[in-house]
Design a protein around this motif. Sequence first.
Motif, PDB file in Angstrom:
ATOM      1  N   THR A  61      -1.253   6.302  -5.854  1.00 28.46           N
ATOM      2  CA  THR A  61      -1.194   6.369  -4.391  1.00 28.46           C
ATOM      3  C   THR A  61      -2.555   6.317  -3.716  1.00 28.46           C
ATOM      4  OG1 THR A  61      -1.111   8.789  -4.447  1.00 28.46           O
ATOM      5  CG2 THR A  61       0.998   7.607  -4.368  1.00 28.46           C
ATOM      6  N   ASN A  62      -2.480   5.948  -2.440  1.00 30.12           N
ATOM      7  CA  ASN A  62      -3.642   5.703  -1.599  1.00 30.12           C
ATOM      8  C   ASN A  62      -4.429   4.497  -2.103  1.00 30.12           C
ATOM      9  OD1 ASN A  62      -3.138   8.047   0.093  1.00 30.12           O
ATOM     10  ND2 ASN A  62      -3.729   9.235  -1.708  1.00 30.12           N
ATOM     11  N   ASN A  63      -3.666   3.565  -2.652  1.00 34.26           N
ATOM     12  CA  ASN A  63      -4.172   2.277  -3.115  1.00 34.26           C
ATOM     13  C   ASN A  63      -3.112   1.220  -2.825  1.00 34.26           C
ATOM     14  OD1 ASN A  63      -6.841   2.614  -4.606  1.00 34.26           O
ATOM     15  ND2 ASN A  63      -5.602   4.204  -5.592  1.00 34.26           N
ATOM     16  N   LYS A  64      -3.470  -0.024  -3.063  1.00 31.99           N
ATOM     17  CA  LYS A  64      -2.497  -1.095  -2.860  1.00 31.99           C
ATOM     18  C   LYS A  64      -2.319  -1.911  -4.129  1.00 31.99           C
ATOM     19  CE  LYS A  64      -5.506  -4.825  -1.128  1.00 31.99           C
ATOM     20  NZ  LYS A  64      -5.756  -5.747   0.010  1.00 31.99           N
TER      21      LYS A  64
ATOM     22  N   TRP B  93       0.855  -1.182   0.000  1.00 35.85           N
ATOM     23  CA  TRP B  93       0.000   0.000   0.000  1.00 35.85           C
ATOM     24  C   TRP B  93       0.893   1.234   0.000  1.00 35.85           C
ATOM     25  CZ3 TRP B  93      -0.634   4.342   3.012  1.00 35.85           C
ATOM     26  CH2 TRP B  93      -1.797   5.102   2.789  1.00 35.85           C
ATOM     27  N   VAL B  94       0.622   2.165  -0.891  1.00 36.27           N
ATOM     28  CA  VAL B  94       1.389   3.413  -0.964  1.00 36.27           C
ATOM     29  C   VAL B  94       0.437   4.586  -0.849  1.00 36.27           C
ATOM     30  CG1 VAL B  94       2.939   4.845  -2.352  1.00 36.27           C
ATOM     31  CG2 VAL B  94       3.161   2.354  -2.426  1.00 36.27           C
TER      32      VAL B  94
ATOM     33  N   PHE C 260       3.741   2.282   2.803  1.00 37.95           N
ATOM     34  CA  PHE C 260       4.745   3.271   2.418  1.00 37.95           C
ATOM     35  C   PHE C 260       4.050   4.590   2.150  1.00 37.95           C
ATOM     36  CE2 PHE C 260       8.345   4.698  -0.404  1.00 37.95           C
ATOM     37  CZ  PHE C 260       9.371   4.438   0.498  1.00 37.95           C
ATOM     38  N   CYS C 261       4.640   5.690   2.595  1.00 39.09           N
ATOM     39  CA  CYS C 261       3.975   6.986   2.480  1.00 39.09           C
ATOM     40  C   CYS C 261       4.954   8.043   1.973  1.00 39.09           C
ATOM     41  CB  CYS C 261       3.419   7.406   3.835  1.00 39.09           C
ATOM     42  SG  CYS C 261       2.498   8.967   3.790  1.00 39.09           S
TER      43      CYS C 261
ATOM     44  N   VAL D  40      -1.395  10.148  -6.870  1.00 38.24           N
ATOM     45  CA  VAL D  40      -0.099  10.403  -7.491  1.00 38.24           C
ATOM     46  C   VAL D  40       0.436   9.094  -8.054  1.00 38.24           C
ATOM     47  CG1 VAL D  40       2.291  11.079  -7.027  1.00 38.24           C
ATOM     48  CG2 VAL D  40       0.414  12.319  -5.942  1.00 38.24           C
ATOM     49  N   GLU D  41       1.127   9.166  -9.174  1.00 41.74           N
ATOM     50  CA  GLU D  41       1.769   7.980  -9.729  1.00 41.74           C
ATOM     51  C   GLU D  41       3.041   7.662  -8.939  1.00 41.74           C
ATOM     52  OE1 GLU D  41       2.523   8.270 -13.874  1.00 41.74           O
ATOM     53  OE2 GLU D  41       0.421   8.033 -14.432  1.00 41.74           O
ATOM     54  N   PHE D  42       3.113   6.433  -8.461  1.00 41.30           N
ATOM     55  CA  PHE D  42       4.280   5.962  -7.711  1.00 41.30           C
ATOM     56  C   PHE D  42       4.857   4.772  -8.488  1.00 41.30           C
ATOM     57  CE2 PHE D  42       6.387   3.171  -4.691  1.00 41.30           C
ATOM     58  CZ  PHE D  42       7.096   4.040  -3.877  1.00 41.30           C
ATOM     59  N   THR D  43       6.083   4.913  -8.972  1.00 43.39           N
ATOM     60  CA  THR D  43       6.726   3.877  -9.765  1.00 43.39           C
ATOM     61  C   THR D  43       7.892   3.291  -8.985  1.00 43.39           C
ATOM     62  OG1 THR D  43       6.188   5.174 -11.736  1.00 43.39           O
ATOM     63  CG2 THR D  43       7.736   3.354 -12.014  1.00 43.39           C
ATOM     64  N   PHE D  44       8.019   1.978  -9.013  1.00 41.93           N
ATOM     65  CA  PHE D  44       9.130   1.346  -8.298  1.00 41.93           C
ATOM     66  C   PHE D  44       9.695   0.189  -9.107  1.00 41.93           C
ATOM     67  CE2 PHE D  44       5.302  -0.833  -7.098  1.00 41.93           C
ATOM     68  CZ  PHE D  44       5.633  -2.156  -6.829  1.00 41.93           C
ATOM     69  N   TRP D  45      10.981  -0.103  -8.886  1.00 34.80           N
ATOM     70  CA  TRP D  45      11.678  -1.150  -9.630  1.00 34.80           C
ATOM     71  C   TRP D  45      12.824  -1.676  -8.770  1.00 34.80           C
ATOM     72  CZ3 TRP D  45      11.681   4.034 -10.581  1.00 34.80           C
ATOM     73  CH2 TRP D  45      12.892   4.718 -10.440  1.00 34.80           C
TER      74      TRP D  45
END
Length: 308
Positions: free
Chosen positions: A236-239, A203-204, A289-290, A212-217
């Motif tokens: 964001t504010n989703n999982k 969850w971010v 994560f926030c 907001v777009e949250f990108t991770f790799w």
Amino acid sequence: MKTDRFSSASARAAAVLLAGLLVLAGLPAAGQIVIKFGGKGGSSKLAVALAKQVKEVKKRFEANRRALRGERGPGGKAYPSQEVISLIARTEQDLDQAIERVGEPDLDALRAWAAEEFGRIHGELAPPTGQTVASLQDLSTPRAVAVVATLGSLPRLASSKTEASQEAAITAEKADGLLDQAGAVVSRIWTLADRNDLEVDLWVGSTPEQKVEFTFWPKGLIRGTTPASKAKLIITNNKKGRVLRGLYAYKAAFGKGSVAQLIQFPVPSGAPEAKPSLSLDLVKESSFFCCHFERQICAHVDDKKQCR
């Protein structure tokens, strides 16, 4: 009793270079298992395959640790530093290859987590010659190997008995502490696989609360790959469900154009306005994560309520 130590610097360097070339070429390592992750029972199959591979690493590490030659001296029991350094470096490489042999690309993040943990252990080792520890560490991860193979050169390794004999000993207390840490990294991954606990629901959140777009790799991608080819996206504010545990780099942007606020880790070159923040660690930290854009920081939190 025979131990699984390096036979020679040249043989070790050749083997590591070959592994690096295979990685660069995109070829599977010898004995690689191919798991179709994501289908029915894919998670369980992945966990079983990984647990089997890492269990062998754990057994070899424990056997080699018992075989270390401790010596009594004026300051108490100590170990030759080269033996301790070699065992830690070999275990790191052994673990990385074990994870790679499973053949699941998304395990890159778990490989990155292990590399980061071993990096901290290497940092606690004071190199007796100023070169040996760094050389072993440089050769112990696929990312470093890929870079070395691309450049066509290998760092110098201690190659003579005279040089090795001049290396300082490590006290039993310090050696045990470092080896405990190395064993803990291996055991942590084996336990996660053995318990089929390789996935989390991530969850971010963000403040302000606008989506907001949250990108991770996977952090520390092997040379030749790009974040875009491995990146995952969360609004964001989703999982996002079924994210494999590991260590991730990330970026998140609030707003658009010239008014956009960017948080990215690691910080890209040429972007001094992007301040560094914590990496996304889904092994030791929570799965919440926030990102606080007003403070330009992202961090793990215990639950959604803490992201305000």
